[in-house]
Design a protein around this motif. Structure first.
Motif, PDB file in Angstrom:
ATOM      1  N   THR A  88       0.838  -1.011  -0.175  1.00 27.39           N
ATOM      2  CA  THR A  88      -0.226   0.127  -0.041  1.00 27.39           C
ATOM      3  C   THR A  88       0.825   1.039  -0.107  1.00 27.39           C
ATOM      4  O   THR A  88       0.697   2.238  -1.032  1.00 27.39           O
ATOM      5  CB  THR A  88      -1.177  -0.123   1.308  1.00 27.39           C
ATOM      6  OG1 THR A  88      -1.655  -1.030   1.199  1.00 27.39           O
ATOM      7  CG2 THR A  88      -1.915   1.083   1.214  1.00 27.39           C
ATOM      8  N   HIS A  89       1.747   1.359   1.081  1.00 29.48           N
ATOM      9  CA  HIS A  89       2.779   2.386   1.189  1.00 29.48           C
ATOM     10  C   HIS A  89       3.672   2.562  -0.157  1.00 29.48           C
ATOM     11  O   HIS A  89       3.861   3.573  -0.714  1.00 29.48           O
ATOM     12  CB  HIS A  89       3.495   2.487   1.999  1.00 29.48           C
ATOM     13  CG  HIS A  89       2.787   2.318   3.433  1.00 29.48           C
ATOM     14  ND1 HIS A  89       2.221   1.422   4.251  1.00 29.48           N
ATOM     15  CD2 HIS A  89       2.196   3.566   4.185  1.00 29.48           C
ATOM     16  CE1 HIS A  89       1.568   1.788   5.244  1.00 29.48           C
ATOM     17  NE2 HIS A  89       1.395   3.065   4.914  1.00 29.48           N
ATOM     18  N   ALA A  90       4.064   1.412  -0.704  1.00 33.53           N
ATOM     19  CA  ALA A  90       4.811   1.552  -1.932  1.00 33.53           C
ATOM     20  C   ALA A  90       4.111   2.227  -2.929  1.00 33.53           C
ATOM     21  O   ALA A  90       5.013   2.838  -4.068  1.00 33.53           O
ATOM     22  CB  ALA A  90       5.312   0.128  -2.316  1.00 33.53           C
ATOM     23  N   ARG A 130      -5.298 -11.363  -1.999  1.00 35.10           N
ATOM     24  CA  ARG A 130      -5.908 -12.759  -2.075  1.00 35.10           C
ATOM     25  C   ARG A 130      -5.032 -13.718  -2.345  1.00 35.10           C
ATOM     26  O   ARG A 130      -4.062 -13.395  -3.099  1.00 35.10           O
ATOM     27  CB  ARG A 130      -7.216 -12.656  -2.979  1.00 35.10           C
ATOM     28  CG  ARG A 130      -8.083 -11.701  -2.685  1.00 35.10           C
ATOM     29  CD  ARG A 130      -9.271 -11.939  -3.765  1.00 35.10           C
ATOM     30  NE  ARG A 130     -10.675 -10.988  -3.572  1.00 35.10           N
ATOM     31  CZ  ARG A 130     -11.659 -10.819  -4.142  1.00 35.10           C
ATOM     32  NH1 ARG A 130     -11.658 -11.466  -5.307  1.00 35.10           N
ATOM     33  NH2 ARG A 130     -12.527 -10.185  -3.907  1.00 35.10           N
ATOM     34  N   TRP A 131      -5.159 -15.040  -1.964  1.00 34.42           N
ATOM     35  CA  TRP A 131      -4.332 -16.116  -2.529  1.00 34.42           C
ATOM     36  C   TRP A 131      -4.430 -16.331  -4.196  1.00 34.42           C
ATOM     37  O   TRP A 131      -5.524 -16.219  -4.689  1.00 34.42           O
ATOM     38  CB  TRP A 131      -5.058 -17.340  -1.755  1.00 34.42           C
ATOM     39  CG  TRP A 131      -4.738 -17.598  -0.293  1.00 34.42           C
ATOM     40  CD1 TRP A 131      -5.800 -17.240   0.811  1.00 34.42           C
ATOM     41  CD2 TRP A 131      -3.561 -17.451   0.307  1.00 34.42           C
ATOM     42  NE1 TRP A 131      -5.119 -17.285   1.946  1.00 34.42           N
ATOM     43  CE2 TRP A 131      -3.788 -17.450   1.691  1.00 34.42           C
ATOM     44  CE3 TRP A 131      -2.130 -17.708  -0.221  1.00 34.42           C
ATOM     45  CZ2 TRP A 131      -2.749 -17.665   2.448  1.00 34.42           C
ATOM     46  CZ3 TRP A 131      -0.972 -17.902   0.848  1.00 34.42           C
ATOM     47  CH2 TRP A 131      -1.382 -17.734   2.261  1.00 34.42           C
ATOM     48  N   ALA A 180      -8.519  -5.118  -0.855  1.00 33.87           N
ATOM     49  CA  ALA A 180      -7.806  -6.213  -1.051  1.00 33.87           C
ATOM     50  C   ALA A 180      -6.741  -6.270  -2.116  1.00 33.87           C
ATOM     51  O   ALA A 180      -6.540  -7.216  -2.893  1.00 33.87           O
ATOM     52  CB  ALA A 180      -8.940  -7.470  -1.707  1.00 33.87           C
ATOM     53  N   GLY A 181      -5.726  -5.208  -2.011  1.00 33.37           N
ATOM     54  CA  GLY A 181      -4.825  -5.042  -2.896  1.00 33.37           C
ATOM     55  C   GLY A 181      -5.139  -4.363  -4.158  1.00 33.37           C
ATOM     56  O   GLY A 181      -4.019  -4.418  -4.842  1.00 33.37           O
TER      57      GLY A 181
END
Length: 324
Positions: A88-90, A130-131, A180-181
């Motif tokens: 998230t920060h990247a 997620r996976w 979720a990314g």
């Protein structure tokens, strides 16, 4: 506790400047009289705080006064070191800033809390992806961030799922959300909230025009409205199916968004009845991934749709297997 409330007042005044007493009372869920007593207590302890009554009055710290964060509790200091979702920060270009900020917080923590905070950062990890999500296109958030923080309108070239060519929109951004990314731009288009996946933005241009958000609406409000629209969208086709018990757990995980009620998982019968809802007929084709472990009972048009899809796949492989 009074000590926590006094610290909260001090930090609010430090970050906000002059704050009306009634606003402090509402934020801290106490009476205005209690706020004035707390101000007197702060003043008696050496904090240069004063109150001005009247229409434009409020409570304020003496200009130039600052305090550090040594009033943090043990749990609060540990919470700061449980990092948000990886990446998230990247994505925002803030990895270095986050590390620097945490080092400063660590230096300002009371000595007894530092070991616990450090251990927390090594023992707790939050990964919001997620996976088996598969490879994802790199997302450039720089221009979107520029518009969000400069309060400017955006012109987007955006490709919707299923479209071959991108469309052009002029939008009024509220902010960016990572779920979720996946990064989303929350914005108004013609005063209507819209959600844009950042990885589908083909180009973005910050305009000179100031943003035109709906009065009183913040990012959290717009996101909640859009989230409800996505999660509570009514399905158009109700489906009743049966699932082999041996595949039930996996079926429920993969189809949680389509379930209209939780099935009865007790018992020893081979088949378990499930009820689902789909927006359009073609979406029911995802049930084919379970092959003969899932059978649609109703409605007939869904049975026919799945039978036709299965037949077309069978014919494809039958023809592919023919010798030249």
């Amino acid at each position: 506790m009074k000590a926590d409330r006094l610290l909260s007042i001090l930090l609010l005044l430090q970050t906000r400047g002059r704050v009306p007493a009634h606003e402090l009372a509402e934020r801290l869920e106490v009476s205005v009289r209690t706020i004035y007593r707390d101000v007197e207590a702060l003043s008696a302890s050496g904090v240069p705080v004063y109150a001005e009554r009247g229409r434009h009055g409020g409570i304020e710290l003496l200009a130039g006064f600052r305090t550090d964060v040594t009033g943090l509790t043990a749990d609060e200091s540990r919470a700061l070191f449980i990092l948000a979702a990886q990446g998230t920060h990247a994505a925002l270009g803030l990895d270095a800033a986050l590390g620097s900020a945490l080092r400063k917080v660590m230096a300002a923590l009371p000595a007894p809390y530092r070991p616990a905070a450090e251990v927390t950062s090594r023992r707790i990890l939050v990964d919001g992806t997620r996976w088996k999500g598969g490879p994802r296109k790199a997302v450039d958030l720089d221009v979107l961030q520029d518009a969000v923080f400069a309060d400017r309108r955006l012109r987007l070239r955006y490709r919707h799922s299923g479209d071959q060519e991108p469309r052009t929109y002029t939008v009024d951004p509220y902010g960016l959300v990572s779920k979720a990314g996946v990064w989303y731009l929350v914005a108004d288009r013609r005063a209507t909230p819209r959600l844009f996946r950042a990885d589908r933005v083909r180009s973005a241009t910050v305009l000179e025009d100031p943003v035109r958000r709906r009065p009183g609406v913040e990012l959290a409000d717009a996101w909640e409205e859009l989230r409800r629209q996505v999660e509570e969208r009514p399905g158009g086709i109700d489906v009743t199916a049966r699932v082999r018990r041996g595949r039930l757990d996996m079926f429920l995980r993969l189809n949680a968004a389509q379930l209209t009620e939780l099935p009865d998982t007790e018992g020893e019968e081979e088949w378990v009845t499930v009820r689902l809802s789909y927006g359009v007929l073609g979406q029911a084709r995802q049930l084919l991934q379970f092959a003969h472990h899932v059978e649609v009972l109703q409605p007939p048009e869904v049975r026919a749709e799945l039978a036709a899809a299965a037949a077309s796949v069978t014919e494809l492989y039958r023809r592919a297997g023919r010798p030249d």
